[in-house]
Design an enzyme around this catalytic site. Structure first.
Site, short mmCIF file in Angstrom:
data_model
loop_
_atom_site.label_atom_id
_atom_site.label_comp_id
_atom_site.label_asym_id
_atom_site.label_seq_id
_atom_site.Cartn_x
_atom_site.Cartn_y
_atom_site.Cartn_z
N LEU A 1 0.83 -1.21 0.00
CA LEU A 1 0.00 0.00 0.00
C LEU A 1 0.86 1.25 0.00
O LEU A 1 1.83 1.34 0.74
CB LEU A 1 -0.91 0.01 1.24
CG LEU A 1 -1.55 1.33 1.64
CD1 LEU A 1 -2.57 1.78 0.60
CD2 LEU A 1 -2.20 1.23 3.02
N SER A 2 0.48 2.25 -0.80
CA SER A 2 1.06 3.59 -0.76
C SER A 2 2.56 3.56 -1.02
O SER A 2 2.99 3.13 -2.08
CB SER A 2 0.73 4.25 0.59
OG SER A 2 0.94 5.63 0.55
N SER A 3 3.40 3.96 -0.06
CA SER A 3 4.84 3.85 -0.30
C SER A 3 5.23 2.39 -0.48
O SER A 3 6.16 2.07 -1.23
CB SER A 3 5.64 4.48 0.85
OG SER A 3 5.53 3.72 2.04
#
Length: 419
Positions: free
Chosen positions: A165-167
């Protein structure tokens, strides 16, 4: 695969600069609570334990069930986002049921030394390299090597997957590009494209050509791994942290690299989870699906657990992505031998309908072909690929797709245009 010889064993400190890079993702959430799990030497079956692998504290789940594909277990490495912790994905990510169903090992590492900033993975910029690793890339490669080397885990190197997720999603794409020979499938959840900087998460700041070139440059001599890699991308319509356009771009880039030029749509209806609103896009090549893109309507910047207790940056108002991405990877893995081909295939294919009495030639839905023993499939409708028995000709996807098959001696069925 000789994976150990290709993975650096050096652990280097990741960059601690680019503080703004982390803040770009951190500002989307609240405070984080650090966890210090107790290290154990082995993982008990069917339970979460913690161990050091790749120089990182890693939450590890080993099911008691047998693997359902190939001769060894699959490995799913799952990366948390900024502010989020590995414990949050362990407790709320909804992995255990899917791991049990597939006999799959799940590893959730904590970004080394607290990450670039507050847990962020170092996915930034265009200078990732396997020949001179000095960021989080070498930790993740070593993590895979360490777990493959543990005979108690019995991991199949052809079934190593990565998601995040995300980074963690951005780092997932970095590793998929950097080591396509290592990762058979990558699952990018709201991740910025490779080559982007800290200040470029709010709007798409790179082109498909730029991202494609960056990804290919990362792969270098390992580019042949793209030939059998697959990708899943998922994001929420309400994501206000990472620009939604990055997700579509990531799907287009990987489809282009794979040569998957056939694009189609699929419905989320029928998928597991508490929210199946949204849309799906699939890119396929002549042998079946290669890239899946899901927009989950109403979901924000979260890991889409689709069930369980939820948690920090984990939502239950989504599809069950652990189940979906695992099924997509298992059903479409190009590296695992799924059956035995005839040892002496015919050297000449028939060009006319067979004259031998009783041999089939006709049109029907894929589901009807399968029910009659003429074809087989993997996965669940509507994104399940079908293949003709013995010849393994691709029939397309979905139960209701109509195809024409012609039977020859030995129970072989081939796709034909007409009888």
């Amino acid at each position: 695969m000789g994976l150990g010889s290709r993975i650096s064993s050096r652990f280097r400190q990741q960059r601690i600069g680019a503080a703004l890079a982390g803040l770009g993702l951190v500002l989307a959430g609240g405070g984080a609570v650090a966890v210090a799990p107790t290290e154990t030497s082995t993982a008990a079956a069917g339970t979460w334990t913690a161990r050091t692998a790749g120089g990182m504290t890693t939450q590890l789940y080993v099911p008691s069930t047998a693997p359902t594909l190939g001769t060894g277990r699959a490995l799913m490495v799952n990366l948390h986002g900024c502010v989020q912790t590995s414990a949050a994905l362990r407790d709320g990510g909804n992995w255990a049921a899917t791991a049990d169903a597939r006999g799959m090992v799940v590893a959730i590492p904590a970004a080394p030394n607290g990450g670039v900033l507050l847990g962020c993975w170092d996915y930034y910029d265009s200078n990732h390299s396997r020949t001179s690793p000095g960021r989080h890339d070498d930790n993740l490669l070593q993590l895979v090597s360490d777990l493959l080397a543990d005979p108690a885990l019995d991991i199949d190197p052809d079934q190593v997957y990565l998601s995040g997720l995300s980074s963690g999603g951005g780092e997932t794409m970095v590793m998929g590009c950097l080591a396509p020979d290592v990762f058979a499938g990558i699952g990018i959840n709201a991740g910025p494209s490779v080559g982007t900087t800290s200040g470029q998460i709010g709007s798409v700041a790179v082109t498909q050509s730029q991202v494609t070139n960056t990804c290919r440059t990362f792969a270098g001599s390992a580019s042949s791994g793209f030939g059998s890699q697959i990708t899943s991308v998922i994001y929420g319509s309400n994501d206000s942290t990472v620009a939604p356009g990055y997700n579509t771009l990531n799907g287009q880039v990987m489809a282009g690299i794979y040569g998957a030029g056939s694009q189609s749509s699929f419905s989320l209806s029928g998928l597991a989870g508490n929210n199946t609103a949204g849309s799906g896009t699939l890119w396929s090549d002549g042998s079946g699906p290669r890239v899946s893109l899901i927009q989950n309507t109403g979901m924000g910047h979260n890991w889409p657990a689709g069930g369980g207790p939820g948690g920090s940056y984990v939502t239950t108002n989504s599809i069950d992505y652990p189940a979906y991405v695992t099924d997509f990877f298992f059903d479409n893995n190009r590296r695992v031998e799924r059956g035995t081909e005839p040892t002496d295939p015919p050297t000449e294919e028939p060009t006319d309908p067979p004259t031998e009495p009783g041999l089939y030639c006709g049109s029907a839905t894929n589901a009807q072909h399968e029910a009659a023993g003429r074809a087989h499939s993997y996965g669940s409708n509507p994104y399940n690929p079908f293949y003709a028995n013995v010849s393994e000709d691709y029939l397309g996807q979905g139960d209701t797709t109509v195809t024409t098959l012609q039977e020859s001696s030995g129970g072989r069925f081939d796709v034909v245009t007409a009888c």
